[in-house]
Design an enzyme around this catalytic site. Structure first.
Site, PDB file in Angstrom:
ATOM      1  N   LYS A 291      -0.997   1.573   7.777  1.00  0.00           N
ATOM      2  CA  LYS A 291      -1.955   2.438   7.057  1.00  0.00           C
ATOM      3  C   LYS A 291      -3.368   1.881   7.211  1.00  0.00           C
ATOM      4  CE  LYS A 291      -1.147  -0.222   2.855  1.00  0.00           C
ATOM      5  NZ  LYS A 291      -0.386  -0.314   1.596  1.00  0.00           N
TER       6      LYS A 291
ATOM      7  N   TYR B 101     -34.617  -9.041   2.683  1.00  0.00           N
ATOM      8  CA  TYR B 101     -35.002  -8.316   1.467  1.00  0.00           C
ATOM      9  C   TYR B 101     -34.862  -9.251   0.271  1.00  0.00           C
ATOM     10  CZ  TYR B 101     -34.575  -4.162   4.372  1.00  0.00           C
ATOM     11  OH  TYR B 101     -34.718  -3.235   5.363  1.00  0.00           O
TER      12      TYR B 101
HETATM   13  C1  LIG Z   1       0.401  -1.483   1.695  1.00  0.00           C
HETATM   14  C2  LIG Z   1       1.822  -1.534   1.346  1.00  0.00           C
HETATM   15  C3  LIG Z   1       2.652  -2.530   1.883  1.00  0.00           C
HETATM   16  C4  LIG Z   1       2.124  -3.693   2.716  1.00  0.00           C
HETATM   17  O1  LIG Z   1       1.503  -4.632   1.868  1.00  0.00           O
HETATM   18  P1  LIG Z   1       0.986  -6.054   2.410  1.00  0.00           P
HETATM   19  O2  LIG Z   1       0.634  -6.791   1.193  1.00  0.00           O
HETATM   20  O3  LIG Z   1      -0.212  -5.764   3.265  1.00  0.00           O
HETATM   21  O4  LIG Z   1       2.090  -6.674   3.181  1.00  0.00           O
HETATM   22  C5  LIG Z   1       4.008  -2.452   1.622  1.00  0.00           C
HETATM   23  N1  LIG Z   1       4.517  -1.465   0.845  1.00  0.00           N
HETATM   24  C6  LIG Z   1       3.740  -0.502   0.307  1.00  0.00           C
HETATM   25  C7  LIG Z   1       4.367   0.554  -0.537  1.00  0.00           C
HETATM   26  C8  LIG Z   1       2.371  -0.509   0.516  1.00  0.00           C
HETATM   27  O5  LIG Z   1       1.611   0.436  -0.040  1.00  0.00           O
END
Ligand SMILES: *Cc1c(COP(=O)(O)O)cnc(C)c1O
Length: 361
Positions: A37, A258
């Site tokens: 994702k 800045y």
């Molecule tokens: C994002 C997510 C993961 C992965 O999490 P990490 O901490 O990056 O390993 C796993 N399960 C779900 C449901 C998630 O939303």
């Protein structure tokens, strides 16, 4: 004429990505759903998906139908798994394209059952064992399973839950594993090839389950451990880089950037072509942030601006315009940069903007 090179770029080490997947498989001893994702945590959704496609994983974890569609359009064969509750408007496409949603509510369950009348949806059941972000509560599991038994539009192919504090609270997380395992064990007649999953990266690294046969790591695949002790197992995949454009010799007392941070000594100040417009957080200003230049850690001077930052190279006499700088990478972990910025590595990685060229090694 050749195109000008980018001022800021992110090098993505694909062999490190593959190596981290190997570690995830070995360490869990289970199937791995690679979580990609957020544009593969800023590493580039399709490139990362292509590599994992070669590895024959059961699922690629995406945030929504839009990310699943990009995989479909990119010719990715691995099944997309939609992490989290779906919006009603996404469900027709999810059903038609045979992606795997996780059912988080009775409303979702009923809607997918209708949509799957002619062509059943393969779906997982999501349990809320402490995350509070969707999923059936333990006491609703029986009713959800009853409902599924009379829902011919849904074929249940797995069950999962999520860990909110696997990197912070081991007592709670242990009790969550116990709860999840006992809930799964209470389910009569599990189908063959039923996927049972609970662990994110921190869960995979630190906890054991009696029932799970798949893990869902994200961050650790990109070579960053949510738990410091395990960092040495992993190989960071992304290095954020830029170049020196100009070096200014400025007198003690002169202002920089800045807000005019005043120099405490005569200073050789190198300007780099990257800023918060590239996703290098402005909140790193005045936090003792360091940048790697010619193998030496140099202090950030003054505030981060949109397109440029200024670095103190007084102690680097050889430094010249054109020299390469590393903002984070294998020898300067994004975890430390995130800490200085008051946030987490996940956020820094996903907020590297499209202006930053991704260069695949
Ligand atoms: C994002 C997510 C993961 C992965 O999490 P990490 O901490 O990056 O390993 C796993 N399960 C779900 C449901 C998630 O939303």
């Amino acid at each position: 004429m050749t195109d000008s090179p980018p001022r800021a770029w992110a090098e993505i080490d694909l062999s490190a990505l593959r190596q981290n997947l190997r570690i995830a498989r070995e360490r869990s001893g289970q199937d791995v759903m690679a979580v990609i994702k957020g544009g593969a945590y800023g590493h580039g959704l399709l490139k990362v998906a292509q590599l994992f496609d070669e590895e024959k994983l059961p699922f690629l974890g995406v945030a929504n139908a839009g990310e699943a569609r990009k995989l479909f359009e990119g010719g990715i064969q691995t099944q997309p798994y939609i992490l989290g509750a779906t919006l009603p408007a996404e469900r027709e496409e999810i059903t038609a394209r045979r992606w795997t949603p996780c059912l988080c509510s009775f409303e979702e369950l009923e809607h997918f059952n209708q949509l799957g009348r002619t062509n059943p949806v393969r779906a997982h059941l999501s349990l809320d064992t402490g995350m509070g972000r969707g999923g059936f509560l333990p006491e609703q599991l029986g009713a959800a399973l009853d409902k599924l038994r009379s829902s011919s539009g849904i074929q249940l192919t797995g069950i999962g839950s999520h860990l909110p504090v696997a990197d912070e609270d081991s007592a709670f997380t242990k009790s969550q594993f116990e709860l999840f395992d006992s809930l799964v064990e209470s389910i009569p007649r599990q189908p063959d090839h039923f996927h049972i999953h609970l662990s994110n990266s921190a869960g995979l690294l630190n906890y054991q389950s009696r029932t799970t046969n798949m893990a869902r790591p994200g961050l650790l695949l990109y070579g960053i451990s949510p738990i410091k002790e395990h960092q040495s197992l992993l190989d960071p995949v992304m290095s954020l880089k830029s170049r020196v454009s100009v070096i200014n010799n400025l007198p003690k007392g002169h202002g920089v950037s800045y807000g005019r941070t005043l120099l405490k000594r005569d200073t050789k100040a190198a300007v780099l072509g990257l800023g918060y417009g590239d996703g290098y957080p402005r909140s790193l200003s005045a936090k003792g942030t360091q940048i790697l230049l010619n193998g030496t850690l140099c202090p950030l001077l003054g505030r981060v601006t949109m397109d440029q930052i200024i670095v103190d190279v007084t102690d680097l006499p050889q430094c010249q315009p054109g020299d390469e700088a590393i903002l984070f990478g294998k020898d300067l972990l994004v975890t430390g940069i995130a800490e200085k910025a008051g946030t987490i590595a996940w956020e820094i990685l996903t907020q590297i903007t499209p202006r930053v060229a991704r260069v695949y090694l």
